[in-house]
Structure formats: structure tokens, C-alpha cells
Write a protein that holds these residues in place. Sequence first.
Motif, short mmCIF file in Angstrom:
data_model
loop_
_atom_site.label_atom_id
_atom_site.label_comp_id
_atom_site.label_asym_id
_atom_site.label_seq_id
_atom_site.Cartn_x
_atom_site.Cartn_y
_atom_site.Cartn_z
N ASP A 175 -7.65 -1.12 -8.39
CA ASP A 175 -6.53 -0.19 -8.25
C ASP A 175 -7.06 1.23 -8.22
O ASP A 175 -8.05 1.55 -8.88
CB ASP A 175 -5.55 -0.31 -9.42
CG ASP A 175 -4.87 -1.66 -9.48
OD1 ASP A 175 -4.15 -2.00 -8.53
OD2 ASP A 175 -5.06 -2.37 -10.48
N ILE A 176 -6.37 2.07 -7.47
CA ILE A 176 -6.69 3.50 -7.44
C ILE A 176 -5.41 4.25 -7.75
O ILE A 176 -4.36 3.99 -7.15
CB ILE A 176 -7.23 3.94 -6.06
CG1 ILE A 176 -8.54 3.20 -5.75
CG2 ILE A 176 -7.41 5.45 -6.01
CD1 ILE A 176 -9.08 3.44 -4.36
N LYS A 177 -5.51 5.17 -8.71
CA LYS A 177 -4.36 5.99 -9.10
C LYS A 177 -4.76 7.45 -8.96
O LYS A 177 -5.79 7.87 -9.47
CB LYS A 177 -3.98 5.73 -10.55
CG LYS A 177 -3.56 4.31 -10.82
CD LYS A 177 -3.31 4.08 -12.29
CE LYS A 177 -3.05 2.61 -12.54
NZ LYS A 177 -2.90 2.30 -13.95
N PHE A 178 -3.93 8.20 -8.25
CA PHE A 178 -4.18 9.63 -8.09
C PHE A 178 -2.89 10.34 -7.79
O PHE A 178 -2.11 9.92 -6.93
CB PHE A 178 -5.19 9.88 -6.94
CG PHE A 178 -5.45 11.34 -6.71
CD1 PHE A 178 -6.27 12.05 -7.57
CD2 PHE A 178 -4.85 12.01 -5.65
CE1 PHE A 178 -6.50 13.40 -7.37
CE2 PHE A 178 -5.07 13.35 -5.45
CZ PHE A 178 -5.90 14.05 -6.31
N ASP A 179 -2.66 11.42 -8.50
CA ASP A 179 -1.54 12.31 -8.24
C ASP A 179 -0.20 11.57 -8.18
O ASP A 179 0.61 11.81 -7.28
CB ASP A 179 -1.81 13.08 -6.93
CG ASP A 179 -1.01 14.37 -6.84
OD1 ASP A 179 -0.64 14.92 -7.89
OD2 ASP A 179 -0.77 14.83 -5.71
N GLY A 180 0.00 10.65 -9.11
CA GLY A 180 1.26 9.92 -9.19
C GLY A 180 1.39 8.76 -8.21
O GLY A 180 2.41 8.09 -8.18
N ARG A 181 0.36 8.53 -7.40
CA ARG A 181 0.38 7.42 -6.44
C ARG A 181 -0.62 6.36 -6.90
O ARG A 181 -1.68 6.69 -7.44
CB ARG A 181 0.00 7.89 -5.04
CG ARG A 181 0.93 8.93 -4.46
CD ARG A 181 0.56 9.31 -3.04
NE ARG A 181 -0.76 9.94 -3.00
CZ ARG A 181 -1.42 10.21 -1.88
NH1 ARG A 181 -0.91 9.91 -0.71
NH2 ARG A 181 -2.59 10.80 -1.92
N GLU A 182 -0.29 5.12 -6.64
CA GLU A 182 -1.18 4.02 -7.01
C GLU A 182 -1.23 3.00 -5.87
O GLU A 182 -0.20 2.68 -5.27
CB GLU A 182 -0.68 3.33 -8.28
CG GLU A 182 -1.55 2.18 -8.73
CD GLU A 182 -1.09 1.56 -10.04
OE1 GLU A 182 -1.67 0.54 -10.41
OE2 GLU A 182 -0.16 2.10 -10.68
N THR A 234 -3.27 -0.83 -4.71
CA THR A 234 -4.11 -1.96 -5.07
C THR A 234 -5.03 -2.23 -3.88
O THR A 234 -4.58 -2.32 -2.74
CB THR A 234 -3.26 -3.21 -5.38
OG1 THR A 234 -2.42 -2.91 -6.51
CG2 THR A 234 -4.14 -4.41 -5.71
N TYR A 250 -6.22 6.76 0.92
CA TYR A 250 -4.82 6.33 0.94
C TYR A 250 -4.36 6.01 2.36
O TYR A 250 -3.61 5.05 2.57
CB TYR A 250 -3.91 7.39 0.29
CG TYR A 250 -3.85 7.25 -1.21
CD1 TYR A 250 -2.85 6.49 -1.81
CD2 TYR A 250 -4.80 7.84 -2.03
CE1 TYR A 250 -2.78 6.35 -3.19
CE2 TYR A 250 -4.75 7.70 -3.40
CZ TYR A 250 -3.74 6.95 -3.98
OH TYR A 250 -3.70 6.80 -5.35
#
Length: 130
Positions: free
Chosen positions: A85-92, A94, A60
Motif C-alpha cells: 500500500d502507498i499512502k500520501f496526502d490523504g490518498r491511498e 493498493t 498514482y
Amino acid sequence: MKYVEEVGSMNIFFVIGDELITPELNRSILAGVTRDSVIRLAESWGIKVVERKISIDEVYSAHADGSLKEVFGSGTAAVISPVGDIKFDGREITVGDGSVGPLAARFFEDLTAIQYGKAEDPFGWIVPVR
């Protein structure tokens, strides 16, 4: 700290700055044949390959500072599969513009060309079967 180990059932690679980073092998990361092929090709192209732990926070942060260029997985079935895309712990986030990056595309093209005998195999990976 949370570390990234794979994407789906594939080994994962990050292009951050001028390095190709992949998690170091441990008991939970498969020593994939395609992973090894990507590493060997990259090194033959003069790309610095680093095998080490990589945290999701580092990914991130690299995205935030603009040094995260590409993310892709490698595996037998898909060969190379880009991560848009990467999504982790409510964050995304591109990655790039969400499409295949130039390095991932080059790996896919070169690996499949070697597999199908359309390009020279400088590593001795292909064995003729009679």
C-alpha cells in the motif's frame, strides 16, 4: 512536485509497464549494495532498468491506468521487501493485490540463493573466507 526517494530506510523500485524504475542517486539516496545487485540481476534477465526521478503523482497515475505492477524496497537486512500500500496526502492505493509480486519474489529468491551458495554467482559477489 514531490519525488519518491526511498521506502523506510531502503532503496525503492517500481515496476511500471515493462520498466524497472528506481530513483537516480543523489546526495539524499544511498548507493545501496542490494540496490546495485537488483539492478545488475534485472539487466542480466533482460529487464529495462531506468534510474531517474519519479514523482508520487506519476506513481498514482500509473496505478490509475493499470501500468503500476509492483513496488518493493531493497536493503541489506530485508533483501527485498514488497510494498502493498502507498499512502500520501490523504490518498491511498493498493499495489497489485497487496501481496508480493512475481518480480520481487524472484529477486528475493535469486539474491538469497547466491548469498547462501545455493546458486551460481555469475557476478563474483561471493568471496570465500578461510
